[in-house]
Design a protein around this motif. Structure first.
Motif, PDB file in Angstrom:
ATOM      1  N   ILE A  14      45.330  44.676  42.274  1.00  0.00           N
ATOM      2  CA  ILE A  14      43.978  44.823  41.731  1.00  0.00           C
ATOM      3  C   ILE A  14      44.012  45.617  40.432  1.00  0.00           C
ATOM      4  N   VAL A  15      44.737  46.727  40.443  1.00  0.00           N
ATOM      5  CA  VAL A  15      44.832  47.553  39.239  1.00  0.00           C
ATOM      6  C   VAL A  15      45.529  46.793  38.127  1.00  0.00           C
ATOM      7  N   PRO A  54      48.418  52.308  44.820  1.00  0.00           N
ATOM      8  CA  PRO A  54      48.777  52.772  43.490  1.00  0.00           C
ATOM      9  C   PRO A  54      48.366  54.231  43.251  1.00  0.00           C
ATOM     10  N   THR A  55      49.108  54.874  42.381  1.00  0.00           N
ATOM     11  CA  THR A  55      48.785  56.202  41.879  1.00  0.00           C
ATOM     12  C   THR A  55      48.958  56.163  40.363  1.00  0.00           C
ATOM     13  N   LEU A  56      48.009  56.738  39.641  1.00  0.00           N
ATOM     14  CA  LEU A  56      48.047  56.720  38.179  1.00  0.00           C
ATOM     15  C   LEU A  56      48.233  58.135  37.655  1.00  0.00           C
ATOM     16  N   SER A  67      43.004  52.627  44.647  1.00  0.00           N
ATOM     17  CA  SER A  67      42.819  51.612  43.614  1.00  0.00           C
ATOM     18  C   SER A  67      41.396  51.571  43.094  1.00  0.00           C
ATOM     19  N   ARG A  68      40.413  51.862  43.945  1.00  0.00           N
ATOM     20  CA  ARG A  68      39.029  51.831  43.472  1.00  0.00           C
ATOM     21  C   ARG A  68      38.762  52.942  42.469  1.00  0.00           C
ATOM     22  N   VAL A  69      39.321  54.116  42.698  1.00  0.00           N
ATOM     23  CA  VAL A  69      39.171  55.218  41.744  1.00  0.00           C
ATOM     24  C   VAL A  69      39.879  54.873  40.434  1.00  0.00           C
ATOM     25  N   ILE A  70      41.091  54.373  40.542  1.00  0.00           N
ATOM     26  CA  ILE A  70      41.863  54.032  39.336  1.00  0.00           C
ATOM     27  C   ILE A  70      41.152  52.960  38.525  1.00  0.00           C
ATOM     28  N   ALA A  76      36.166  52.560  32.700  1.00  0.00           N
ATOM     29  CA  ALA A  76      35.373  53.486  31.898  1.00  0.00           C
ATOM     30  C   ALA A  76      36.102  53.871  30.616  1.00  0.00           C
ATOM     31  N   ARG A  77      37.404  53.933  30.682  1.00  0.00           N
ATOM     32  CA  ARG A  77      38.218  54.345  29.538  1.00  0.00           C
ATOM     33  C   ARG A  77      38.022  53.438  28.335  1.00  0.00           C
ATOM     34  N   VAL A  78      37.777  52.160  28.585  1.00  0.00           N
ATOM     35  CA  VAL A  78      37.633  51.204  27.477  1.00  0.00           C
ATOM     36  C   VAL A  78      36.283  50.481  27.510  1.00  0.00           C
TER      37      VAL A  78
END
Length: 202
Positions: A14-15, A54-56, A67-70, A76-78
């Protein structure tokens, strides 16, 4: 940024799909991770105390996980537009949660035979997990296809990766049977470059 990732994980996928759909592939370094709750030595436990992917990892703050937080962070970043505004957001988040529930159950089915000794394996427990999957798929077929016909957002990615994982790990169960609309939608969505680039192979 560094994404601790395994291509076989639907949550990682997903990420990875969102990264491609929002044009951030060049901003994220991939750090391969492999394991499960009984074998976490190659998982990012220093970055994520749960030892999950995943971990970012990011320079501007502590690592993000789930994954939902990431995905919310990267969108939001872009200003990627993958989350609808207004009341539509709640429908999107609910369908996203439904897709995550499918993946949770499907992954637990795999863990049952991979992580448990044979004498502790519970067929009834596995079938209970599959019952969650089938109820969720039936709900999408009956109530959510209109949302999947809307412009691309996080729900498309989440549902697409959930269905892709069912093909990858549980193809013998034929999730398409009795769900012609969802099946047809997935056949089209799976042709996106972001989906083809992230398809699991092992």
């Amino acid at each position: 940024m560094q994404l601790h990732d395994n291509p076989a994980s639907p949550f990682c996928r997903i990420v990875q799909v969102l990264i491609r759909e929002t044009g951030q592939a060049n901003d994220v370094e991939i750090d391969p991770a492999i394991g499960h709750p009984l074998a976490s030595e190659k998982m990012p436990v220093a970055q994520n105390p749960l030892g999950k992917i995943p971990t970012l990892s990011r320079e501007e703050g502590p690592a993000l996980y789930d994954s939902r937080v990431i995905c919310r962070y990267l969108d939001a970043r872009v200003s990627g537009g993958m989350y609808p505004d207004g009341d539509a957001l709640w429908d999107a988040l609910t369908l996203e949660a439904t897709a995550h529930g499918i993946m949770d159950a499907a992954v637990l089915m795999v863990y049952e035979w991979r992580a448990r000794p044979e004498e502790a394996y519970s067929k009834d427990w596995v079938e209970g997990q599959w019952a969650k999957v089938t109820r969720a798929l039936d709900a999408i077929e009956a109530r959510w296809m209109g949302h999947l016909a809307a412009p691309m957002n996080i729900t498309h990615i989440a549902v697409g990766c959930a269905l892709g994982y069912l093909d990858f790990r549980h193809a013998d169960r034929d999730w398409r049977a009795g769900r012609p609309n969802l099946s047809a939608w997935f056949e089209g969505f799976a042709t996106r470059e972001s989906m083809k680039d992230t398809a699991p192979s092992a």
